[in-house]
Enzyme design. Sequence first.
Site, short mmCIF file in Angstrom:
data_model
loop_
_atom_site.label_atom_id
_atom_site.label_comp_id
_atom_site.label_asym_id
_atom_site.label_seq_id
_atom_site.Cartn_x
_atom_site.Cartn_y
_atom_site.Cartn_z
N ILE A 37 0.83 -1.20 0.00
CA ILE A 37 0.00 0.00 0.00
C ILE A 37 0.87 1.25 0.00
CG2 ILE A 37 -1.74 1.28 1.30
CD1 ILE A 37 -2.70 -1.45 2.42
N LYS A 43 15.68 -2.32 -1.52
CA LYS A 43 14.29 -2.33 -1.97
C LYS A 43 13.80 -0.92 -2.27
CE LYS A 43 12.93 -6.56 0.46
NZ LYS A 43 12.07 -7.13 1.55
N ASN A 102 2.63 3.86 8.05
CA ASN A 102 2.06 2.81 7.23
C ASN A 102 2.68 1.44 7.48
OD1 ASN A 102 0.86 1.71 4.51
ND2 ASN A 102 3.07 1.49 4.28
N TYR A 112 -1.55 -9.12 17.64
CA TYR A 112 -1.69 -8.20 16.49
C TYR A 112 -2.86 -7.26 16.72
CZ TYR A 112 -2.57 -6.58 11.73
OH TYR A 112 -2.79 -5.80 10.62
N LYS A 135 -2.85 -3.08 16.83
CA LYS A 135 -3.68 -2.23 15.98
C LYS A 135 -4.62 -1.37 16.83
CE LYS A 135 -1.59 -2.44 13.19
NZ LYS A 135 -1.05 -1.53 12.16
N THR A 182 -0.46 -7.85 0.44
CA THR A 182 0.82 -7.21 0.71
C THR A 182 1.71 -8.14 1.51
OG1 THR A 182 0.30 -6.23 2.87
CG2 THR A 182 -0.43 -5.00 0.92
#
Length: 328
Positions: free
Chosen positions: A37, A61, A113, A201, A205, A236
């Site tokens: 993203i 990268k 992000n 996780y 978040k 992703t």
Amino acid sequence: MGAQWSQVFPPKPTFTETSLGSQEGKVFLITGGYSGIGLELAKILYSKHARVYIAGRSEQKAVQAIADIRAEHPLSNGSLEFLFLELDDLRGIRAAADAFKALETRLDVLWNNAGVSRPPLGSVSKQGIELQLATNCLGPFLFTQLLTPLLETTAAANSKTAPGSVRVVWTCSNIVELSAPPGMLIMSELDDPPQDQSRVYTNSKAGNWLLSAELARRSGPAGVVSVALNPGTAYTNLFRHTPAVWFWAYLLMCWPRTAAYTELYAGLSPDIGLRNNGCYVVPFGRLAREQDQREDLLRALRAEEEGGSGRAREFWEYCVAKTRDYYN
């Protein structure tokens, strides 16, 4: 559940690259901007002549991503730069922030992000902290804190011509709305994480959402807007550790470009400003309605003097305590 269903199968994005004018003169920073993203967001911003920094751990990268973006948009007057940043190593985050401030005198939008999801059980950061909490919360928190003075200076400069345009965007997930415990976060699980990577996780978040709300409360008076979002579940590298048995879930995933429109909306849409600071954005670029959200989550986001539980402030202070040794 209707609101959740609309996040899994959202309407088409209405705020896209065609909605933007030139972004020349603006400075944007995207963590994890060389894949998924973040990469798609970088492409859009660069195509509109912005100065874009891609922050991450892999220079190789990033260099390849920058070359690909330039080749795709040869007429851009913008610029692309790599910023070395390891979010799971608190010792180096000050150096990354200082390197950025040595190059720039403004920062218009910071997109937090980058993240990690469900690494092997027992994975920890360089400081021995559970990896998802460290990478998704503590690293971005410290990085944002170190850049907040620059964000506030930029907001002051924009206060008459573009109030509410300086923003910090935090990447959350609808897993919080679906799976978070009552009250959003059990603080004792932070230092004693359960042996369940999905739960950990979810906690990280939830932490992103709490930090967004608290930053809005603290830096809103200085003109900085803080936004949390669910970008939409996309194909992703974030899901590289997800068990293969979940393959069926991949069928519901969108392409990174589409999810990038959610982040674009959060960072640049005129629908967002100081009047709705601390808002939550859902796929693919819509303001979430409070009546569609869990009341216990909304209470966690609010301060006690606002009728909330004060959990956002409590988690913020937890992050301060965990990172205080790494400011200098």
